[in-house]
Design an enzyme around this catalytic site. Structure first.
Site, PDB file in Angstrom:
ATOM      1  N   ASP A 183      61.912  32.047  79.305  1.00 35.19           N
ATOM      2  CA  ASP A 183      62.040  31.641  77.909  1.00 35.19           C
ATOM      3  C   ASP A 183      62.433  30.169  77.917  1.00 35.19           C
ATOM      4  O   ASP A 183      63.517  29.811  78.396  1.00 35.19           O
ATOM      5  CB  ASP A 183      63.121  32.483  77.227  1.00 35.19           C
ATOM      6  CG  ASP A 183      63.265  32.194  75.740  1.00 35.19           C
ATOM      7  OD1 ASP A 183      62.785  31.137  75.290  1.00 35.19           O
ATOM      8  OD2 ASP A 183      63.866  33.023  75.033  1.00 35.19           O
ATOM      9  N   TYR A 199      57.587  24.569  61.961  1.00 37.38           N
ATOM     10  CA  TYR A 199      56.711  23.927  62.952  1.00 37.38           C
ATOM     11  C   TYR A 199      56.695  22.405  62.773  1.00 37.38           C
ATOM     12  O   TYR A 199      56.814  21.653  63.738  1.00 37.38           O
ATOM     13  CB  TYR A 199      55.304  24.495  62.797  1.00 37.38           C
ATOM     14  CG  TYR A 199      54.298  24.005  63.803  1.00 37.38           C
ATOM     15  CD1 TYR A 199      54.202  24.587  65.056  1.00 37.38           C
ATOM     16  CD2 TYR A 199      53.427  22.970  63.493  1.00 37.38           C
ATOM     17  CE1 TYR A 199      53.263  24.161  65.977  1.00 37.38           C
ATOM     18  CE2 TYR A 199      52.494  22.521  64.399  1.00 37.38           C
ATOM     19  CZ  TYR A 199      52.403  23.121  65.641  1.00 37.38           C
ATOM     20  OH  TYR A 199      51.480  22.674  66.554  1.00 37.38           O
ATOM     21  N   ALA A 236      59.869  20.786  64.029  1.00 33.10           N
ATOM     22  CA  ALA A 236      59.929  20.727  65.484  1.00 33.10           C
ATOM     23  C   ALA A 236      59.028  19.632  66.027  1.00 33.10           C
ATOM     24  O   ALA A 236      59.415  18.876  66.934  1.00 33.10           O
ATOM     25  CB  ALA A 236      59.536  22.080  66.078  1.00 33.10           C
ATOM     26  N   LYS A 237      57.817  19.519  65.485  1.00 32.92           N
ATOM     27  CA  LYS A 237      56.881  18.502  65.983  1.00 32.92           C
ATOM     28  C   LYS A 237      57.358  17.090  65.656  1.00 32.92           C
ATOM     29  O   LYS A 237      57.207  16.171  66.465  1.00 32.92           O
ATOM     30  CB  LYS A 237      55.481  18.744  65.402  1.00 32.92           C
ATOM     31  CG  LYS A 237      54.803  20.003  65.926  1.00 32.92           C
ATOM     32  CD  LYS A 237      54.690  20.005  67.448  1.00 32.92           C
ATOM     33  CE  LYS A 237      53.993  21.241  67.964  1.00 32.92           C
ATOM     34  NZ  LYS A 237      53.959  21.318  69.441  1.00 32.92           N
TER      35      LYS A 237
END
Length: 339
Positions: free
Chosen positions: A64, A156, A159-160
């Protein structure tokens, strides 16, 4: 860069599916040894078979990426069993499709730990091995959404964006230290991967990539090129990525309004939401028979080619050609003036 037996050693996170799976297969096809990092047992087994069938050496490691100690241990194991790491490719992520207010705090945190801190952990593990040798490359697989947020993907996009800023900071530090280790990014368009069947969704209809959609092999070719040419800061893949990034620079407010109007429908099919196996808390491909490979459900509408990718990889040649054309045009114009 060569391993103990002449092969390059590549580490790919998120190698069990999507872009990671396609990239691992592409590296293997040219003879590289590939360490496959992912959680799903079935997907890892499939990726291992792909790598071996393509002619490469495979080392599957169940890990992970949100667990920093586990990622460090995986890097040590790669060096022990395959050799010195030449390229580390960060791909692994998880996310949630939903309006921000419908995403629970623990879901947002978990997805961020995988999609952002997974890149941080992977980069840390790679640099720990590469910096003492003063060589190596880290490839961050990003997205047009690293610059432009869209509705229903706050997890998302956040995070990017974070990966983008983090990578720029690390790049500056490497330049300050005059290190020969390189960090580059590959900004992708919408890609036909299994994530749209895996990611936790609270949408009324089944999620889909925003068209135009590209096959994961396009992304894999870009990743390979970036690994071989990490001196470039980043690569843009797909005409939609170029249009999105340039449009966001010129008129971000107009893009806000456009996405508010179109962003919901463009990310959902006409079908009612199916019951998915979300990979947020556990791998969606953990059980036998759940390996989906690199492709998602949109093969019929996904593009297998991208002229813009070629242009991104040959920008110097294009600039020279444009310069020559401009010079020739100026010469013709002057000749006509004199006549």
């Amino acid at each position: 860069m060569a391993t103990r037996d002449g092969q390059r050693v590549i580490v790919v996170t998120g190698a069990s599916g999507g872009v990671g799976r396609a990239s691992a297969r592409a590296f293997a096809a040219r003879g590289d040894a590939v360490a496959l990092l992912a959680r799903g047992e079935d997907g890892l087994a499939g990726a291992e078979q792909d790598v071996r069938a393509a002619g490469g050496r495979a080392l599957p490691i169940e890990v992970d990426v949100a667990d920093n100690d586990a990622v460090q241990a995986a890097a040590d194991r790669v060096e022990d069993e395959l050799g010195e790491i030449d390229v580390w490719v960060n791909v692994a992520f998880s996310s949630v499709f939903a309006p921000f207010v419908d995403v629970a705090a623990d879901e947002f945190q978990r997805a961020t730990e995988v999609a952002y801190l997974g890149y941080v952990n992977g980069t840390r593990a790679a640099l720990r091995q590469m910096l003492p040798r003063d060589r190596g490359a880290v490839v961050q697989v990003g997205s047009a959404l690293a610059y432009r947020g869209i509705p229903l993907q706050s997890v998302y996009c956040g995070a990017k964006h974070a990966i983008q800023g983090f990578t720029e900071s690390v790049r500056c530090e490497l330049l300050h230290d005059r290190s020969r280790v390189r960090v580059t990014m590959v900004q992708l368009p919408a890609v036909n991967t299994p994530q749209f069947d895996w990611v936790l969704s609270r949408l009324r209809r089944h999620p889909k990539p925003v068209p135009p959609i590209y096959q994961p092999e396009i992304a894999a070719r870009a990743v390979l090129y970036a690994a071989d040419h990490p001196q470039r800061r980043e690569y843009w893949v797909g005409g939609s990525t170029v249009g999105t990034l340039l449009g966001n620079k010129v008129a971000p407010g107009l893009l806000d309004r456009y996405l508010a109007r179109t962003g919901y429908d463009s990310q959902q099919t006409g079908e009612r939401a199916a019951r998915l196996r979300p990979n947020l808390w556990q791998p969606a491909d953990a059980a036998p028979g759940t390996d989906q490979g690199a492709h998602g459900s949109f093969d019929q509408v996904a593009h297998a080619r991208s002229p813009q990718l070629w242009a991104s990889q040959h920008h110097g040649l294009l600039a020279a050609a444009c310069g020559a054309a401009a010079t020739a045009g100026a010469a013709v114009w002057l000749a006509r003036r004199r006549a």
